[in-house]
Design a protein around this motif. Structure first.
Motif, PDB file in Angstrom:
ATOM      1  N   LYS A 279      -0.278   6.666  12.436  1.00  0.00           N
ATOM      2  CA  LYS A 279      -0.536   5.447  11.680  1.00  0.00           C
ATOM      3  C   LYS A 279      -0.708   4.284  12.652  1.00  0.00           C
ATOM      4  O   LYS A 279       0.025   4.169  13.633  1.00  0.00           O
ATOM      5  CB  LYS A 279       0.608   5.152  10.724  1.00  0.00           C
ATOM      6  CG  LYS A 279       0.635   6.033   9.489  1.00  0.00           C
ATOM      7  CD  LYS A 279       1.712   5.568   8.526  1.00  0.00           C
ATOM      8  CE  LYS A 279       1.717   6.414   7.263  1.00  0.00           C
ATOM      9  NZ  LYS A 279       2.753   5.951   6.291  1.00  0.00           N
TER      10      LYS A 279
ATOM     11  N   PRO B 287       0.770  -6.123   8.394  1.00  0.00           N
ATOM     12  CA  PRO B 287       1.506  -4.888   8.698  1.00  0.00           C
ATOM     13  C   PRO B 287       1.711  -3.964   7.498  1.00  0.00           C
ATOM     14  O   PRO B 287       2.027  -2.787   7.668  1.00  0.00           O
ATOM     15  CB  PRO B 287       2.856  -5.413   9.215  1.00  0.00           C
ATOM     16  CG  PRO B 287       2.565  -6.790   9.708  1.00  0.00           C
ATOM     17  CD  PRO B 287       1.515  -7.315   8.764  1.00  0.00           C
TER      18      PRO B 287
ATOM     19  N   PRO C  90      -0.713   0.235  12.307  1.00  0.00           N
ATOM     20  CA  PRO C  90      -0.569  -0.941  11.434  1.00  0.00           C
ATOM     21  C   PRO C  90      -1.665  -1.971  11.686  1.00  0.00           C
ATOM     22  O   PRO C  90      -2.107  -2.162  12.824  1.00  0.00           O
ATOM     23  CB  PRO C  90       0.808  -1.501  11.823  1.00  0.00           C
ATOM     24  CG  PRO C  90       1.521  -0.365  12.473  1.00  0.00           C
ATOM     25  CD  PRO C  90       0.458   0.443  13.160  1.00  0.00           C
ATOM     26  N   ASP C  91      -2.091  -2.626  10.626  1.00  0.00           N
ATOM     27  CA  ASP C  91      -3.063  -3.715  10.733  1.00  0.00           C
ATOM     28  C   ASP C  91      -2.369  -4.901  11.402  1.00  0.00           C
ATOM     29  O   ASP C  91      -1.301  -5.341  10.963  1.00  0.00           O
ATOM     30  CB  ASP C  91      -3.558  -4.109   9.338  1.00  0.00           C
ATOM     31  CG  ASP C  91      -4.707  -5.100   9.391  1.00  0.00           C
ATOM     32  OD1 ASP C  91      -4.578  -6.143  10.055  1.00  0.00           O
ATOM     33  OD2 ASP C  91      -5.743  -4.823   8.757  1.00  0.00           O
TER      34      ASP C  91
ATOM     35  N   TYR D  73      -2.509  -0.215   6.900  1.00  0.00           N
ATOM     36  CA  TYR D  73      -2.627   0.596   8.115  1.00  0.00           C
ATOM     37  C   TYR D  73      -3.861   1.479   8.027  1.00  0.00           C
ATOM     38  O   TYR D  73      -4.421   1.720   6.947  1.00  0.00           O
ATOM     39  CB  TYR D  73      -1.380   1.470   8.302  1.00  0.00           C
ATOM     40  CG  TYR D  73      -1.117   2.424   7.145  1.00  0.00           C
ATOM     41  CD1 TYR D  73      -1.706   3.685   7.105  1.00  0.00           C
ATOM     42  CD2 TYR D  73      -0.273   2.053   6.085  1.00  0.00           C
ATOM     43  CE1 TYR D  73      -1.473   4.561   6.044  1.00  0.00           C
ATOM     44  CE2 TYR D  73      -0.036   2.918   5.027  1.00  0.00           C
ATOM     45  CZ  TYR D  73      -0.638   4.164   5.011  1.00  0.00           C
ATOM     46  OH  TYR D  73      -0.422   5.014   3.959  1.00  0.00           O
ATOM     47  N   SER D  74      -4.272   1.940   9.185  1.00  0.00           N
ATOM     48  CA  SER D  74      -5.290   2.980   9.263  1.00  0.00           C
ATOM     49  C   SER D  74      -4.623   4.188   9.926  1.00  0.00           C
ATOM     50  O   SER D  74      -3.464   4.111  10.347  1.00  0.00           O
ATOM     51  CB  SER D  74      -6.498   2.513  10.082  1.00  0.00           C
ATOM     52  OG  SER D  74      -6.094   2.178  11.406  1.00  0.00           O
TER      53      SER D  74
END
Length: 201
Positions: free
Chosen positions: A152, A159, A154-155, A162-163
């Motif tokens: 994962k 947070p 996190p953006d 996520y991608s």
């Protein structure tokens, strides 16, 4: 290292497996010599997951048929939908010659990808696609069995979003459940169809 690079590395390793062996030179501790180690890496194996209809399935349910396995997740912006489109088009191109091939999509995001979500998502691709999910540990075990890397990410701005970075490969598993051919996800429809046809005939 991005997903494409990781996928290409795995493709190279697994292509060696498809040819019958991988040879590695390993330093021998305490000496200046190297020992050559050869062998076939184990890819695939036991798993217990739930399909898009809520049915518990294991690898044994697919014995006697080929499996074309692809790992990903429904929120994947590019690699996963592109891979599933190529997979679907290749099976359509092969027609009845691929009747014994079961296309399988295994999620790497079980928290989001419920059976219901997989069912909705896969309708956009191929009617024969089997979507599999499970608990975090069940998915992790399946990914480990297939040597799939994922994590994962996190953006940075949010947070809570996520991608998932992951290796991308088509695994064609034989009727005995063993790896028949690893196929790079970068193959186009014609290349994938040809690779499947060569492996099953």
């Amino acid at each position: 290292m991005n997903r494409t690079t990781i996928g290409m590395i795995f493709a190279g390793l697994l292509t060696g497996a498809a040819l019958g062996f991988i040879a590695l030179k390993v330093p021998t501790p305490g000496t200046n010599t190297e020992t050559q180690v050869t062998g076939v890496p184990a890819v695939g194996g036991p798993f217990s997951l739930v399909d898009q209809h809520g049915k518990r399935v294991t690898e044994k349910d697919f014995l006697g048929r080929y499996m074309l396995v692809f790992f990903g997740y429904t929120n994947c912006p590019d690699i996963c939908p592109a891979g599933l489109q190529v997979m679907s088009a290749a099976l359509d191109k092969l027609g009845s010659r691929a009747n014994d091939v079961v296309p399988v999509f295994i999620t790497l995001d079980p928290a989001e990808d419920t059976p219901e979500r997989l069912a909705t998502y896969l309708k956009s691709f191929h009617p024969r696609l089997v979507g599999l999910t499970g608990s975090e540990s069940e998915v992790a075990a399946a990914a480990k069995a297939y040597r799939v890397f994922y994590q994962k990410v996190p953006d940075a701005k949010d947070p809570s979003h996520y991608s998932i970075d992951h290796s991308a490969i088509f695994y064609l598993m034989g009727k005995d459940g063993k790896l028949a051919a690893p196929i790079p996800h970068t193959n186009d429809v014609d290349q994938l169809a040809l690779a499947i046809e060569k492996a099953i005939h």
